[in-house]
Design a protein around this motif. Structure first.
Motif, PDB file in Angstrom:
ATOM      1  N   ALA A  18       0.828  -1.216   0.000  1.00 19.23           N
ATOM      2  CA  ALA A  18       0.000   0.000   0.000  1.00 19.23           C
ATOM      3  C   ALA A  18       0.861   1.264   0.000  1.00 19.23           C
ATOM      4  O   ALA A  18       0.340   2.372   0.057  1.00 19.23           O
ATOM      5  CB  ALA A  18      -0.922   0.006   1.208  1.00 19.23           C
ATOM      6  N   LYS A  19       2.181   1.079  -0.040  1.00 22.03           N
ATOM      7  CA  LYS A  19       3.145   2.183  -0.059  1.00 22.03           C
ATOM      8  C   LYS A  19       3.033   3.095   1.172  1.00 22.03           C
ATOM      9  O   LYS A  19       3.149   4.310   1.081  1.00 22.03           O
ATOM     10  CB  LYS A  19       3.013   2.988  -1.350  1.00 22.03           C
ATOM     11  N   VAL A  20       2.825   2.469   2.323  1.00 19.89           N
ATOM     12  CA  VAL A  20       2.806   3.202   3.586  1.00 19.89           C
ATOM     13  C   VAL A  20       4.248   3.276   4.077  1.00 19.89           C
ATOM     14  O   VAL A  20       4.896   2.261   4.293  1.00 19.89           O
ATOM     15  CB  VAL A  20       1.914   2.487   4.638  1.00 19.89           C
ATOM     16  N   ASP A  21       4.767   4.495   4.234  1.00 21.40           N
ATOM     17  CA  ASP A  21       6.157   4.687   4.634  1.00 21.40           C
ATOM     18  C   ASP A  21       6.341   4.847   6.137  1.00 21.40           C
ATOM     19  O   ASP A  21       7.385   4.511   6.680  1.00 21.40           O
ATOM     20  CB  ASP A  21       6.748   5.914   3.942  1.00 21.40           C
ATOM     21  N   GLU A  22       5.325   5.422   6.808  1.00 21.76           N
ATOM     22  CA  GLU A  22       5.465   5.644   8.236  1.00 21.76           C
ATOM     23  C   GLU A  22       4.111   5.606   8.938  1.00 21.76           C
ATOM     24  O   GLU A  22       3.067   5.809   8.316  1.00 21.76           O
ATOM     25  CB  GLU A  22       6.157   6.980   8.523  1.00 21.76           C
ATOM     26  N   LEU A  23       4.166   5.313  10.223  1.00 22.83           N
ATOM     27  CA  LEU A  23       2.979   5.318  11.078  1.00 22.83           C
ATOM     28  C   LEU A  23       3.188   6.389  12.136  1.00 22.83           C
ATOM     29  O   LEU A  23       4.280   6.517  12.693  1.00 22.83           O
ATOM     30  CB  LEU A  23       2.795   3.964  11.767  1.00 22.83           C
ATOM     31  N   THR A  24       2.139   7.138  12.433  1.00 25.32           N
ATOM     32  CA  THR A  24       2.203   8.158  13.473  1.00 25.32           C
ATOM     33  C   THR A  24       1.241   7.776  14.580  1.00 25.32           C
ATOM     34  O   THR A  24       0.052   7.560  14.339  1.00 25.32           O
ATOM     35  CB  THR A  24       1.838   9.543  12.920  1.00 25.32           C
ATOM     36  N   PHE A  25       1.768   7.652  15.794  1.00 26.07           N
ATOM     37  CA  PHE A  25       0.971   7.305  16.968  1.00 26.07           C
ATOM     38  C   PHE A  25       0.939   8.514  17.899  1.00 26.07           C
ATOM     39  O   PHE A  25       1.985   9.069  18.234  1.00 26.07           O
ATOM     40  CB  PHE A  25       1.573   6.117  17.721  1.00 26.07           C
ATOM     41  N   VAL A  39       3.872  12.030  20.686  1.00 30.85           N
ATOM     42  CA  VAL A  39       3.689  11.682  19.286  1.00 30.85           C
ATOM     43  C   VAL A  39       4.924  10.905  18.853  1.00 30.85           C
ATOM     44  O   VAL A  39       6.052  11.361  19.035  1.00 30.85           O
ATOM     45  CB  VAL A  39       3.510  12.935  18.402  1.00 30.85           C
ATOM     46  N   SER A  40       4.707   9.717  18.304  1.00 30.32           N
ATOM     47  CA  SER A  40       5.809   8.881  17.823  1.00 30.32           C
ATOM     48  C   SER A  40       5.586   8.558  16.362  1.00 30.32           C
ATOM     49  O   SER A  40       4.498   8.156  15.972  1.00 30.32           O
ATOM     50  CB  SER A  40       5.879   7.575  18.614  1.00 30.32           C
ATOM     51  N   VAL A  41       6.621   8.734  15.578  1.00 37.63           N
ATOM     52  CA  VAL A  41       6.576   8.390  14.158  1.00 37.63           C
ATOM     53  C   VAL A  41       7.486   7.190  13.952  1.00 37.63           C
ATOM     54  O   VAL A  41       8.655   7.209  14.349  1.00 37.63           O
ATOM     55  CB  VAL A  41       7.026   9.576  13.280  1.00 37.63           C
ATOM     56  N   VAL A  42       6.942   6.139  13.362  1.00 38.61           N
ATOM     57  CA  VAL A  42       7.690   4.903  13.149  1.00 38.61           C
ATOM     58  C   VAL A  42       7.836   4.678  11.660  1.00 38.61           C
ATOM     59  O   VAL A  42       6.839   4.621  10.934  1.00 38.61           O
ATOM     60  CB  VAL A  42       6.951   3.698  13.790  1.00 38.61           C
ATOM     61  N   GLY A  43       9.062   4.561  11.201  1.00 42.12           N
ATOM     62  CA  GLY A  43       9.320   4.226   9.808  1.00 42.12           C
ATOM     63  C   GLY A  43       9.030   2.762   9.563  1.00 42.12           C
ATOM     64  O   GLY A  43       9.605   1.899  10.228  1.00 42.12           O
TER      65      GLY A  43
END
Length: 77
Positions: A18-25, A39-43
């Motif tokens: 799905a070409k998801v590069d990062e998740l933001t929690f 706020v955490s951004v996970v590659g």
């Protein structure tokens, strides 16, 4: 709250497709009159190789025990 964690299954193959590069929690909590927000951004791709899988049992009690033992094992490393 500090010292706690959330465990979730992530399908890295589906995210890559799905070409998801990062998740933001975003996690918020409050204590008395103070409020906190982290706020955490996970590659996704750069973390895909360091994931530790967990055994998934159908029986909820066994799952709870299994996750607890695996968490203790992780902390001992």
């Amino acid at each position: 709250m500090p010292g706690q964690k959330v465990i979730s299954a992530i399908d890295y193959h589906a995210m890559r497709d799905a070409k998801v590069d990062e998740l933001t929690f975003t996690v918020g909590y409050s204590c008395s009159r103070k409020s906190y927000e982290n706020v955490s951004v996970v590659g996704v791709s750069m973390n895909a190789n360091i994931v530790q899988s967990r055994v998934d049992n159908k029986n909820d009690r066994l799952k709870d025990i299994s996750y607890a033992l695996q968490t203790i094992s992780e902390r001992m490393d």
